[in-house]
Design a protein around this motif. Sequence first.
Motif, PDB file in Angstrom:
ATOM      1  N   VAL A  48       0.822  -1.203   0.000  1.00  0.00           N
ATOM      2  CA  VAL A  48       0.000   0.000   0.000  1.00  0.00           C
ATOM      3  C   VAL A  48       0.859   1.257   0.000  1.00  0.00           C
ATOM      4  CG1 VAL A  48      -1.679   1.308   1.336  1.00  0.00           C
ATOM      5  CG2 VAL A  48      -1.912  -1.161   1.126  1.00  0.00           C
ATOM      6  N   ALA A  49       1.842   1.313   0.888  1.00  0.00           N
ATOM      7  CA  ALA A  49       2.672   2.506   1.017  1.00  0.00           C
ATOM      8  C   ALA A  49       3.999   2.123   1.647  1.00  0.00           C
ATOM      9  CB  ALA A  49       1.981   3.568   1.858  1.00  0.00           C
ATOM     10  N   SER A  50       5.006   2.911   1.338  1.00  0.00           N
ATOM     11  CA  SER A  50       6.344   2.672   1.879  1.00  0.00           C
ATOM     12  C   SER A  50       6.994   4.006   2.180  1.00  0.00           C
ATOM     13  CB  SER A  50       7.176   1.887   0.863  1.00  0.00           C
ATOM     14  OG  SER A  50       8.518   1.762   1.278  1.00  0.00           O
ATOM     15  N   ILE A  51       7.840   4.016   3.216  1.00  0.00           N
ATOM     16  CA  ILE A  51       8.588   5.228   3.544  1.00  0.00           C
ATOM     17  C   ILE A  51      10.000   4.840   3.946  1.00  0.00           C
ATOM     18  CG2 ILE A  51       7.814   5.249   5.973  1.00  0.00           C
ATOM     19  CD1 ILE A  51       7.732   8.352   5.705  1.00  0.00           C
ATOM     20  N   HIS A  52      10.968   5.573   3.400  1.00  0.00           N
ATOM     21  CA  HIS A  52      12.376   5.379   3.746  1.00  0.00           C
ATOM     22  C   HIS A  52      12.689   6.356   4.873  1.00  0.00           C
ATOM     23  CE1 HIS A  52      16.814   5.938   2.897  1.00  0.00           C
ATOM     24  NE2 HIS A  52      16.707   4.649   3.149  1.00  0.00           N
ATOM     25  N   ILE A  53      12.942   5.844   6.050  1.00  0.00           N
ATOM     26  CA  ILE A  53      13.013   6.685   7.232  1.00  0.00           C
ATOM     27  C   ILE A  53      14.116   7.734   7.140  1.00  0.00           C
ATOM     28  CG2 ILE A  53      13.400   6.692   9.730  1.00  0.00           C
ATOM     29  CD1 ILE A  53      10.661   5.596   8.780  1.00  0.00           C
ATOM     30  N   ALA A  54      15.272   7.382   6.648  1.00  0.00           N
ATOM     31  CA  ALA A  54      16.401   8.320   6.633  1.00  0.00           C
ATOM     32  C   ALA A  54      16.142   9.508   5.717  1.00  0.00           C
ATOM     33  CB  ALA A  54      17.664   7.587   6.218  1.00  0.00           C
ATOM     34  N   SER A  55      15.497   9.267   4.581  1.00  0.00           N
ATOM     35  CA  SER A  55      15.289  10.345   3.610  1.00  0.00           C
ATOM     36  C   SER A  55      13.885  10.923   3.640  1.00  0.00           C
ATOM     37  CB  SER A  55      15.577   9.826   2.198  1.00  0.00           C
ATOM     38  OG  SER A  55      14.600   8.852   1.827  1.00  0.00           O
ATOM     39  N   GLY A  56      12.945  10.148   4.181  1.00  0.00           N
ATOM     40  CA  GLY A  56      11.555  10.584   4.162  1.00  0.00           C
ATOM     41  C   GLY A  56      10.846  10.333   2.851  1.00  0.00           C
ATOM     42  N   ALA A  57      11.519   9.691   1.913  1.00  0.00           N
ATOM     43  CA  ALA A  57      10.892   9.395   0.617  1.00  0.00           C
ATOM     44  C   ALA A  57       9.720   8.447   0.808  1.00  0.00           C
ATOM     45  CB  ALA A  57      11.921   8.781  -0.326  1.00  0.00           C
ATOM     46  N   THR A  58       8.681   8.659   0.028  1.00  0.00           N
ATOM     47  CA  THR A  58       7.477   7.836   0.132  1.00  0.00           C
ATOM     48  C   THR A  58       7.088   7.262  -1.220  1.00  0.00           C
ATOM     49  OG1 THR A  58       6.047   9.764  -0.162  1.00  0.00           O
ATOM     50  CG2 THR A  58       6.581   9.135   2.101  1.00  0.00           C
ATOM     51  N   LEU A  59       6.315   6.199  -1.168  1.00  0.00           N
ATOM     52  CA  LEU A  59       5.833   5.523  -2.369  1.00  0.00           C
ATOM     53  C   LEU A  59       4.452   4.971  -2.067  1.00  0.00           C
ATOM     54  CD1 LEU A  59       6.465   4.330  -5.234  1.00  0.00           C
ATOM     55  CD2 LEU A  59       7.337   2.299  -4.037  1.00  0.00           C
ATOM     56  N   TYR A  60       3.545   5.089  -3.033  1.00  0.00           N
ATOM     57  CA  TYR A  60       2.175   4.627  -2.825  1.00  0.00           C
ATOM     58  C   TYR A  60       1.722   3.740  -3.974  1.00  0.00           C
ATOM     59  CZ  TYR A  60       1.929   8.329   0.651  1.00  0.00           C
ATOM     60  OH  TYR A  60       2.170   9.138   1.739  1.00  0.00           O
ATOM     61  N   ALA A  61       0.861   2.793  -3.656  1.00  0.00           N
ATOM     62  CA  ALA A  61       0.182   2.036  -4.697  1.00  0.00           C
ATOM     63  C   ALA A  61      -0.835   2.944  -5.373  1.00  0.00           C
ATOM     64  CB  ALA A  61      -0.523   0.831  -4.081  1.00  0.00           C
ATOM     65  N   GLY A  62      -1.057   2.702  -6.642  1.00  0.00           N
ATOM     66  CA  GLY A  62      -1.994   3.522  -7.388  1.00  0.00           C
ATOM     67  C   GLY A  62      -3.391   3.517  -6.811  1.00  0.00           C
ATOM     68  N   SER A  63      -3.756   2.392  -6.193  1.00  0.00           N
ATOM     69  CA  SER A  63      -5.104   2.245  -5.660  1.00  0.00           C
ATOM     70  C   SER A  63      -5.384   3.138  -4.453  1.00  0.00           C
ATOM     71  CB  SER A  63      -5.337   0.781  -5.268  1.00  0.00           C
ATOM     72  OG  SER A  63      -4.385   0.363  -4.321  1.00  0.00           O
ATOM     73  N   VAL A  64      -4.325   3.665  -3.821  1.00  0.00           N
ATOM     74  CA  VAL A  64      -4.524   4.479  -2.620  1.00  0.00           C
ATOM     75  C   VAL A  64      -3.934   5.875  -2.749  1.00  0.00           C
ATOM     76  CG1 VAL A  64      -4.484   2.380  -1.218  1.00  0.00           C
ATOM     77  CG2 VAL A  64      -2.400   3.776  -1.412  1.00  0.00           C
ATOM     78  N   LYS A  65      -3.221   6.131  -3.822  1.00  0.00           N
ATOM     79  CA  LYS A  65      -2.551   7.422  -3.977  1.00  0.00           C
ATOM     80  C   LYS A  65      -3.572   8.549  -3.963  1.00  0.00           C
ATOM     81  CE  LYS A  65       1.322   9.354  -6.528  1.00  0.00           C
ATOM     82  NZ  LYS A  65       2.263   9.168  -7.664  1.00  0.00           N
ATOM     83  N   GLY A  66      -3.271   9.562  -3.173  1.00  0.00           N
ATOM     84  CA  GLY A  66      -4.194  10.682  -3.027  1.00  0.00           C
ATOM     85  C   GLY A  66      -5.186  10.515  -1.906  1.00  0.00           C
ATOM     86  N   ARG A  67      -5.316   9.298  -1.377  1.00  0.00           N
ATOM     87  CA  ARG A  67      -6.239   9.038  -0.266  1.00  0.00           C
ATOM     88  C   ARG A  67      -5.485   8.645   1.014  1.00  0.00           C
ATOM     89  NH1 ARG A  67      -9.639   4.859  -0.455  1.00  0.00           N
ATOM     90  NH2 ARG A  67      -8.307   3.566  -1.802  1.00  0.00           N
TER      91      ARG A  67
END
Length: 125
Positions: A48-67
């Motif tokens: 669903v979602a991922s976050i790289h703690i050191a950089s704060g970068a995030t990634l989302y699945a298309g099904s949840v992006k924006g929500r």
Amino acid sequence: QVQLVETGGGSVQAGGSLRLSCAVSGNTFRRATMGWFRQAPGKEREGVASIHIASGATLYAGSVKGRFTISQDNTESTVYLQMNSLKPDDTATYSCAAGFALYGTTLYSTSYRHWGQGTQVTVSS
């Protein structure tokens, strides 16, 4: 030893919101990539979602992006998943996971070594 404890699941009507929390024990939080995954009955696990703690970068699945929004609190070693505009299709068991030496974000479950016990989210129409 890394342990993950999720809280915040529950039942909500479509259009509602929930916030999941994942507390991480051990002194490894700042080196982690954290992910939220979900699995509905009869379906494959979905990142669903991922976050790289050191950089704060995030990634989302298309099904949840924006929500959905994934965030971190380094002082509490906790990752959150804010879920808005929930739909019945979001109904699933949600689990957080921790991976190390990933150098970024990923929604591949095989990249994660440590998993929480899961928390149920039910969205009714």
